[in-house]
Design a protein around this motif. Sequence first.
Motif, PDB file in Angstrom:
ATOM      1  N   UNK A   1     -16.984  -6.052 -11.817  1.00 33.48           N
ATOM      2  CA  UNK A   1     -16.341  -6.276 -13.110  1.00 33.48           C
ATOM      3  C   UNK A   1     -14.862  -6.549 -12.859  1.00 33.48           C
ATOM      4  N   UNK A   2     -14.408  -7.812 -12.904  1.00 33.46           N
ATOM      5  CA  UNK A   2     -12.997  -8.127 -12.642  1.00 33.46           C
ATOM      6  C   UNK A   2     -12.064  -7.378 -13.574  1.00 33.46           C
ATOM      7  N   UNK A   3     -10.899  -7.033 -13.068  1.00 32.50           N
ATOM      8  CA  UNK A   3      -9.894  -6.335 -13.863  1.00 32.50           C
ATOM      9  C   UNK A   3      -9.263  -7.281 -14.872  1.00 32.50           C
ATOM     10  N   UNK A   4      -8.848  -6.730 -15.992  1.00 27.61           N
ATOM     11  CA  UNK A   4      -8.107  -7.513 -16.972  1.00 27.61           C
ATOM     12  C   UNK A   4      -6.663  -7.685 -16.546  1.00 27.61           C
ATOM     13  N   UNK A   5      -5.986  -8.655 -17.154  1.00 26.85           N
ATOM     14  CA  UNK A   5      -4.568  -8.906 -16.872  1.00 26.85           C
ATOM     15  C   UNK A   5      -3.738  -8.389 -18.041  1.00 26.85           C
ATOM     16  N   UNK A   6      -2.703  -7.635 -17.699  1.00 27.73           N
ATOM     17  CA  UNK A   6      -1.817  -7.093 -18.724  1.00 27.73           C
ATOM     18  C   UNK A   6      -0.470  -7.818 -18.684  1.00 27.73           C
ATOM     19  N   UNK A   7       0.369  -7.507 -19.617  1.00 23.52           N
ATOM     20  CA  UNK A   7       1.749  -8.029 -19.645  1.00 23.52           C
ATOM     21  C   UNK A   7       1.815  -9.537 -19.851  1.00 23.52           C
TER      22      UNK A   7
ATOM     23  N   UNK B   1       0.817  -1.204   0.000  1.00 26.52           N
ATOM     24  CA  UNK B   1       0.000   0.000   0.000  1.00 26.52           C
ATOM     25  C   UNK B   1       0.859   1.267   0.000  1.00 26.52           C
ATOM     26  N   UNK B   2       2.113   1.127   0.356  1.00 25.38           N
ATOM     27  CA  UNK B   2       3.023   2.276   0.385  1.00 25.38           C
ATOM     28  C   UNK B   2       3.841   2.398  -0.905  1.00 25.38           C
ATOM     29  N   UNK B   3       3.642   1.465  -1.810  1.00 26.05           N
ATOM     30  CA  UNK B   3       4.412   1.470  -3.055  1.00 26.05           C
ATOM     31  C   UNK B   3       3.571   2.062  -4.181  1.00 26.05           C
ATOM     32  N   UNK B   4       3.980   3.185  -4.704  1.00 23.60           N
ATOM     33  CA  UNK B   4       3.260   3.807  -5.817  1.00 23.60           C
ATOM     34  C   UNK B   4       3.532   3.085  -7.133  1.00 23.60           C
ATOM     35  N   UNK B   5       4.666   2.395  -7.218  1.00 23.28           N
ATOM     36  CA  UNK B   5       5.063   1.704  -8.441  1.00 23.28           C
ATOM     37  C   UNK B   5       5.474   0.280  -8.057  1.00 23.28           C
ATOM     38  N   UNK B   6       4.575  -0.684  -8.243  1.00 22.17           N
ATOM     39  CA  UNK B   6       4.868  -2.062  -7.854  1.00 22.17           C
ATOM     40  C   UNK B   6       5.975  -2.673  -8.701  1.00 22.17           C
ATOM     41  N   UNK B   7       6.038  -2.284  -9.960  1.00 20.60           N
ATOM     42  CA  UNK B   7       7.117  -2.757 -10.827  1.00 20.60           C
ATOM     43  C   UNK B   7       8.473  -2.345 -10.261  1.00 20.60           C
ATOM     44  N   UNK B   8       8.589  -1.093  -9.857  1.00 24.14           N
ATOM     45  CA  UNK B   8       9.846  -0.605  -9.281  1.00 24.14           C
ATOM     46  C   UNK B   8      10.162  -1.300  -7.967  1.00 24.14           C
ATOM     47  N   UNK B   9       9.132  -1.554  -7.170  1.00 24.56           N
ATOM     48  CA  UNK B   9       9.343  -2.237  -5.891  1.00 24.56           C
ATOM     49  C   UNK B   9       9.903  -3.628  -6.112  1.00 24.56           C
ATOM     50  N   UNK B  10       9.330  -4.361  -7.048  1.00 32.17           N
ATOM     51  CA  UNK B  10       9.805  -5.714  -7.300  1.00 32.17           C
ATOM     52  C   UNK B  10      11.213  -5.714  -7.883  1.00 32.17           C
TER      53      UNK B  10
ATOM     54  N   UNK C   1       0.171  -8.052 -12.650  1.00 26.96           N
ATOM     55  CA  UNK C   1       0.722  -7.300 -13.783  1.00 26.96           C
ATOM     56  C   UNK C   1       2.196  -6.980 -13.565  1.00 26.96           C
ATOM     57  N   UNK C   2       2.521  -6.523 -12.359  1.00 22.77           N
ATOM     58  CA  UNK C   2       3.904  -6.145 -12.049  1.00 22.77           C
ATOM     59  C   UNK C   2       4.811  -7.366 -11.991  1.00 22.77           C
TER      60      UNK C   2
END
Length: 337
Positions: free
Chosen positions: A256-262, A201-210, A231-232
Amino acid sequence: MAKGEEVSNKQVLLREHVHGALKETHMVYSTSTTHLEVPQGSKAILVKNIYLACDPYARSLMTYIQPGMAIPGYGVAKVLDSDYPDFKEGDFVWGVTTWEEYSLIKEPESMFKIHNTDVPLSYYTGILGMPGLTAYVGFFELCSPKKGDYVFVSSASGGVGQIVGQFAKLMGCYVVGSAGSDDKVELLKNKFGFDEAFNYKKEQDLDAALKRYFPNGIDIYFENVGGKMLDAVLLNMSLHGHIATCGMISQYNLEQPEGVHNLMNLITKRIRMEGFVVSDYYHLYPKFVDFTLQYIKEGKVVYVEDITEGIESGPSALIRLFAGHVVGKPVIRVSHE
């Protein structure tokens, strides 16, 4: 209580079908009566429920059962009467029961007899029950782990995630978990032995966190939440990585479930992503129990529960789970052993 006696039976019933976010008003606490006797020739068992599990999947079951029915879910119970040869009066069992004091189990072949009672019975709603077997199957059977693998677990402080992380550490893996509060992050690192953990919840960018925690990529991802986290993760998987998908809690309350990207990463990185339902692997339960009990008794695997008292607390406990206000495995104590 005498066999055949009529007794009061406290219950949690589905008031109406759920669309969108689950609310306490979708459930109702009620009282009925039941007879403490199994109909002859029914092959059923009558049980007194001791512990009931609060599991995210209970939300999806509410789509299928009819209003007015007791909510189904995993639990630990004591057999009061039996017309099924594998169980007798006094046996402790775990499996799918209903949210009420007394339940008539019409298909007892899906229940498991509890042979080891030198650990808390509540563990059979968690580490020695469905969540534990889910962790075992998803990690060992689907992900083919090896020493040195880089493992990521989402919803890592929950009933399944906390076990996956500890299994991974026993294998000699590097393990990172995500959770929804700083307290849970500290629990992951200090109680369960995760190498690192972060508050998503404190990570604005999950990709960057990972990328911060897995600069060389993720070998194994144990998927519990779906959505933006998935996605991340897909952007950060290693070549020939494995993803075991047992749940997507972020999607259960969405109309309405979210779609999956990437998803292209599944191809370019040759990732194996597999969903599973734990009941398909019930045949592995004896092997799993032998494996896990050993580590529990040696203190090498620990488990955290959030136990609330009384069946009437069930609806609020389930809402707390989806709100992220539960630390560990949420369990309802219906009665004492």
